[in-house]
Design an enzyme around this catalytic site. Sequence first.
Site, PDB file in Angstrom:
ATOM      1  N   GLN B 126       0.825  -1.204   0.000  1.00 51.11           N
ATOM      2  CA  GLN B 126       0.000   0.000   0.000  1.00 51.11           C
ATOM      3  C   GLN B 126       0.863   1.259   0.000  1.00 51.11           C
ATOM      4  OE1 GLN B 126      -2.060   0.595   3.705  1.00 51.11           O
ATOM      5  NE2 GLN B 126      -3.680   1.813   2.777  1.00 51.11           N
ATOM      6  N   GLY B 127       0.736   2.068  -1.033  1.00 48.86           N
ATOM      7  CA  GLY B 127       1.501   3.316  -1.108  1.00 48.86           C
ATOM      8  C   GLY B 127       0.659   4.528  -0.758  1.00 48.86           C
ATOM      9  N   SER B 129       0.769   6.365   2.975  1.00 50.72           N
ATOM     10  CA  SER B 129       1.431   7.290   3.902  1.00 50.72           C
ATOM     11  C   SER B 129       2.716   7.846   3.309  1.00 50.72           C
ATOM     12  CB  SER B 129       1.777   6.574   5.208  1.00 50.72           C
ATOM     13  OG  SER B 129       0.613   6.219   5.888  1.00 50.72           O
ATOM     14  N   GLU B 244     -10.833  -1.388   5.283  1.00 54.01           N
ATOM     15  CA  GLU B 244      -9.732  -1.694   6.179  1.00 54.01           C
ATOM     16  C   GLU B 244     -10.244  -1.842   7.601  1.00 54.01           C
ATOM     17  OE1 GLU B 244      -6.781   1.361   6.500  1.00 54.01           O
ATOM     18  OE2 GLU B 244      -5.287   0.043   7.407  1.00 54.01           O
ATOM     19  N   GLU B 383      -6.762   8.228  18.157  1.00 56.43           N
ATOM     20  CA  GLU B 383      -7.205   9.613  18.338  1.00 56.43           C
ATOM     21  C   GLU B 383      -8.071  10.054  17.154  1.00 56.43           C
ATOM     22  OE1 GLU B 383      -4.104   8.505  18.954  1.00 56.43           O
ATOM     23  OE2 GLU B 383      -4.347   8.637  21.132  1.00 56.43           O
TER      24      GLU B 383
END
Lengths: 381, 396
Positions: B126-127, B129, B244, B383
């Site tokens: 997965q690209g 972040s 996800e 958070e």
Amino acid sequence: MDFELSGEQQMLRDNVARLMKERYDFETRKAYQKEPAGFSDSLWREYAELGLLGAPFAEEDGGYGGGAVETMIVMEEFGKALALEPYLETVVLCGALIRHAASAEQRADLIGRIAAGDLRLSFAQMEPQSGYDLSDVGVTARRDGDAFVLDGAKGLVINGDSAGGLIVSARVAGGRRDRKGVGLFLVDGEAPGVSRRGYPTQDARRAAEISFANVRVEPQNVLGSPEDGAPAIERAVDETIAALSAEAVGAMSEALAMTVEYLKTRKQFGVTIGSFQALQHRASDMVVALEQARSMMFFATMSAGEDDADERAKAISAAKVQIGRSAKFIGEQAVQMHGGIAMTYEYKVGHLFKRLTMIDAAYGDADLHVRRLGDRGSLFV
Amino acid sequence: MDLQPSEDELAFRNEVRAFVRASLPASIREKSVAGRRLAKDDYVRWTRILAEKGWSVPHWPVEWGGTGWGPVKQSIFLDEVQRGNAPEAIAFGVSMVGPVIYTFGSQAQKERFLPRIADLSDWWCQGFSEPGAGSDLASLRTSARRDGDSWVISGQKTWTTMAQYADWIFVLARTNPQGKKQEGISFFLVDMKTPGVTVRPIQTIDGGHEVNEVFFDDVRVPLDAIVGEENKGWDYAKFLLTNERNGIARVGISKARLDRVRELAAISVYGSGPKMDDPFFRAKLASVEVELKALEMTQMRVISNLRKDGRPDPASSVLKIKGSEIQQATTELLMEVVGPYVLPYEDPEALTNEPPAGPDWAGPAAPNYFNYRKVTIYGGSNEIQRGIIAKAILGL
């Protein structure tokens, strides 16, 4: 698994919710509390008319054929309104003792009167020394021909000062903490030799210390085997904890709803305090705590009818742990986030907090039940 | 309302449990139970076993290999596979890019990629972040510019899990620098062997190599490497992140870890006796079990209440928060069970036959505890989840 309420269950919920909305705003509740018994006698009649008082009993016994789910529905709505009437004591707790211990004849008599609103019962079980040990019974039941004679003292009998009848656990045989040798005896609240000292409780209810001196119980008022009442007592308390979970979830959801409403309206520094991330995240943690508690309410409800006593006890302890911890967090945070207003006696949130605190203390708090669970083995088979 | 599992649900659970017991190779199971890292081949081997049974992509449309199970059965399946210590499906393929391709991709993309995801012929990573785009993903800076019949991608991705094994990577890249930052992003499928793609390992605090930096240095890809419409990548990414969060509670994983806690607590003796004889420890274990049972029920409630409109249920944030906290709690319990022999460090990358200092079951406890600090950070940090609850559930 299906979490959806049936049509009848939905109607029950709507009916109770409507009654609470119309008749149980917080100001009115204060008036109910000042009535002699500490709750509303006229509402008790309405509960009877709505069919609530006979809900969890079998139809052949004079009830309406409901079960743990119906009890859950009623108790959750009562929890939101902080209802004071002794539904838990009479219908849930003493009702379970009667269902599990009494003969068909006794059931027909007692359940009919309960369902009609003519008989309120309390369970005189705890004693000053017993703590949460259901087998610790010092009150004695001495055989006298076919009858029994009760002597000793019970404590913390919820609504025991106004109950028409008392179901008393008393020792027929064995040592003070033996599980065997305890019977259940039905005693008129005004019977000779019964003296009751009623007092208010932290959560705006009433309880009584009750002493028994030479109180005679005729054979028709002995519920089940006088030597082997423990299984029925344990089962009834397990069912009561399941119902208490629902009451707690009701009170927690009300506390959260009030808190969120307050966050949206209270302004400081020129903005609503709900715009502050520190408070938003705390409110979100309250949501998590409430949902976990609600899940365990369902788990307790589905386990309340479990016949395997050990599996049932594990499930009920697990629920009591979660309910106690969620209740403490939500109750304390509801007060904290309201600030000063929640410290006042006239405002509802503080009373929700107090009821939640007393629910944790009832029938063993979270720490006690987590130890019990730890000793009983895994929840996951 | 019927709070008991149905006969059908119980029978299905037993069927999956029996299948996992009979079909999971012992060597893989043992590594999993011990908390040791699985090799790429372990994942491939297990995926092929599942694929043969028709169970490698249960939630996909039937025409692409799905089972047609409803959400309850899918959840039971996942729970039993996890509890049975089978390797997890590689989410980047089956739960992330796969659904994006079958929902938004071209017919050619579906035919080319989906069968190879289903049997793990292609390993995806997965690209998303970037060094400057974590929780604020939409601020990403990797760019793709049109040049003739190619796109040319430049930039850097990070925290790319298992990129060292990957054949393909799906990449969010900015194709329009104008306007709102969410509106100029596109979704690309890139072959890891394309010139200009470089993978550099990041060693994590447990000492392991799980995540990587991936550099794109003028990487030229064909026009059909883009999924769906140009500049609509953010919509696909949001869709993907919703998927996800499904299964993010990881109830079965925590159950399996608590099984391990009990197993080791019976044999781990330090101090006065087996750890399991310590009532304070038993109470802590019971506390975690209570939370996990509640989470399991919460998950069932969410599943049975799935929204008809397909939008993310904010209750999945509750599952993420609690599921991650419980996973961390199980790793803490394991550390406590192991006791003083958590201390010796085994280099996970070292090639040695030297036996570890202390019991052989002790080694993974501390690294797994350290490693699992990630679960409250990834997949939208806890958070971020609290912010979602505050806004979407409470309206704050």
